[in-house]
Design a protein around this motif. Structure first.
Motif, PDB file in Angstrom:
ATOM      1  N   TYR A 291       0.810  -1.379   0.236  1.00  0.00           N
ATOM      2  CA  TYR A 291      -0.192  -0.042  -0.088  1.00  0.00           C
ATOM      3  C   TYR A 291       1.001   1.302   0.132  1.00  0.00           C
ATOM      4  O   TYR A 291       1.891   1.304   0.743  1.00  0.00           O
ATOM      5  CB  TYR A 291      -0.991   0.087   1.199  1.00  0.00           C
TER       6      TYR A 291
ATOM      7  N   TYR B 177       1.446   5.104   1.015  1.00  0.00           N
ATOM      8  CA  TYR B 177       1.100   6.199   1.896  1.00  0.00           C
ATOM      9  C   TYR B 177       2.067   7.286   2.011  1.00  0.00           C
ATOM     10  O   TYR B 177       3.072   7.203   1.453  1.00  0.00           O
ATOM     11  CB  TYR B 177       0.999   5.608   3.346  1.00  0.00           C
TER      12      TYR B 177
ATOM     13  N   TYR C 121      -1.231  10.679   8.501  1.00  0.00           N
ATOM     14  CA  TYR C 121      -0.913   9.962   7.235  1.00  0.00           C
ATOM     15  C   TYR C 121      -2.107   9.929   6.234  1.00  0.00           C
ATOM     16  O   TYR C 121      -3.201  10.129   6.737  1.00  0.00           O
ATOM     17  CB  TYR C 121      -0.640   8.506   7.876  1.00  0.00           C
TER      18      TYR C 121
ATOM     19  N   PHE D 283      -3.366   7.244   3.144  1.00  0.00           N
ATOM     20  CA  PHE D 283      -3.222   5.971   2.864  1.00  0.00           C
ATOM     21  C   PHE D 283      -4.015   5.859   1.341  1.00  0.00           C
ATOM     22  O   PHE D 283      -5.391   6.383   1.504  1.00  0.00           O
ATOM     23  CB  PHE D 283      -3.677   4.972   3.745  1.00  0.00           C
TER      24      PHE D 283
ATOM     25  N   THR E 143      -6.126   2.828  -0.347  1.00  0.00           N
ATOM     26  CA  THR E 143      -6.563   1.549  -0.477  1.00  0.00           C
ATOM     27  C   THR E 143      -7.609   1.221  -1.345  1.00  0.00           C
ATOM     28  O   THR E 143      -8.090   2.236  -2.002  1.00  0.00           O
ATOM     29  CB  THR E 143      -6.962   1.535   1.086  1.00  0.00           C
TER      30      THR E 143
ATOM     31  N   ALA F 289      -6.924   1.080   5.868  1.00  0.00           N
ATOM     32  CA  ALA F 289      -6.284   2.214   6.201  1.00  0.00           C
ATOM     33  C   ALA F 289      -5.895   2.491   7.724  1.00  0.00           C
ATOM     34  O   ALA F 289      -5.013   2.833   7.899  1.00  0.00           O
ATOM     35  CB  ALA F 289      -6.861   3.508   5.584  1.00  0.00           C
TER      36      ALA F 289
ATOM     37  N   LEU G 129      -3.343  -0.121   8.562  1.00  0.00           N
ATOM     38  CA  LEU G 129      -2.179   0.287   8.211  1.00  0.00           C
ATOM     39  C   LEU G 129      -1.656   1.264   9.087  1.00  0.00           C
ATOM     40  O   LEU G 129      -0.354   1.375   9.482  1.00  0.00           O
ATOM     41  CB  LEU G 129      -2.258   0.715   6.747  1.00  0.00           C
ATOM     42  N   TYR G 130      -2.500   2.284   9.489  1.00  0.00           N
ATOM     43  CA  TYR G 130      -2.110   3.345  10.467  1.00  0.00           C
ATOM     44  C   TYR G 130      -1.552   2.811  11.700  1.00  0.00           C
ATOM     45  O   TYR G 130      -0.466   2.856  12.179  1.00  0.00           O
ATOM     46  CB  TYR G 130      -3.192   4.173  10.766  1.00  0.00           C
TER      47      TYR G 130
END
Length: 192
Positions: free
Chosen positions: A74, A76, A88, A90, A92, A179, A182-183
């Protein structure tokens, strides 16, 4: 009476079609070569504008970074203001009813969604395409953790599904949840 075909009867149309295909292919290649830089420039401008929309408090963004999760990579960006990381953004996607739905999701340093923007969507007009409406997208703002989808009203941890487009609602929510996941994976790390 049957007509006999000669080599010329077959060769002339074949060569003619080959030449036409060759010329058309060359013209398409030239057109692509001439328009590719402009398309790339426009795509970058759109991406920069979208980053600024979903993480509005950022003054600038890092170059594209990559994070891997569940076998997928991914993209970012780290958003900063006065040199400090404030969040951030992202990129996705998730599978909707009519195909992939690509999103850009902003998340602040406390793990809350600051904005969602749909980059591409091909859902049913009048139903799933309503996912682009601000009234739907803005439901994600301020939410964190894992977001659910409800048909009977939103809550602190859920959004209200679009009428007649539950699959689309779940797909957008899945992309936002990706997202958020991922954060949580990179949020505590020093990046950039």
């Amino acid at each position: 009476m049957k007509k006999k075909f000669t080599a010329k009867d077959i060769l002339v149309p074949t060569v003619s079609l080959f030449v036409i295909c060759l010329v058309v292919t060359a013209l398409l290649a030239v057109t692509n070569m001439l328009t590719a830089p402009q398309i790339q420039k426009l795509s970058k401008e759109t991406e920069d504008k979208t980053k600024a929309e979903v993480l509005a408090s950022a003054d600038e963004f890092s170059d594209a970074l990559t994070v891997s999760a569940d076998g997928n990579d991914y993209t970012y960006y780290v958003g900063t203001a006065s040199g400090d990381t404030i969040g951030y953004v992202f990129k996705t996607s998730a599978k909707g009813y009519g195909g992939d739905i690509d999103l850009m999701v902003g998340i602040d340093t406390s793990g809350k969604v600051t904005g969602v923007s749909i980059l591409s969507i091909s859902e049913t007009a009048g139903l799933g395409m309503n996912a682009k409406n601000e009234s739907f997208i803005n439901q994600y703002i301020g939410k964190s953790g894992t977001i659910g989808v409800s048909k009977n009203g939103a809550s602190d941890t859920e959004i209200q599904a679009l009428t007649g487009a539950t699959i689309t609602s779940k797909a957008v929510t899945s992309a936002v949840n990706t997202a958020l996941s991922l954060y949580s994976q990179i949020g505590g790390e020093k990046v950039g």
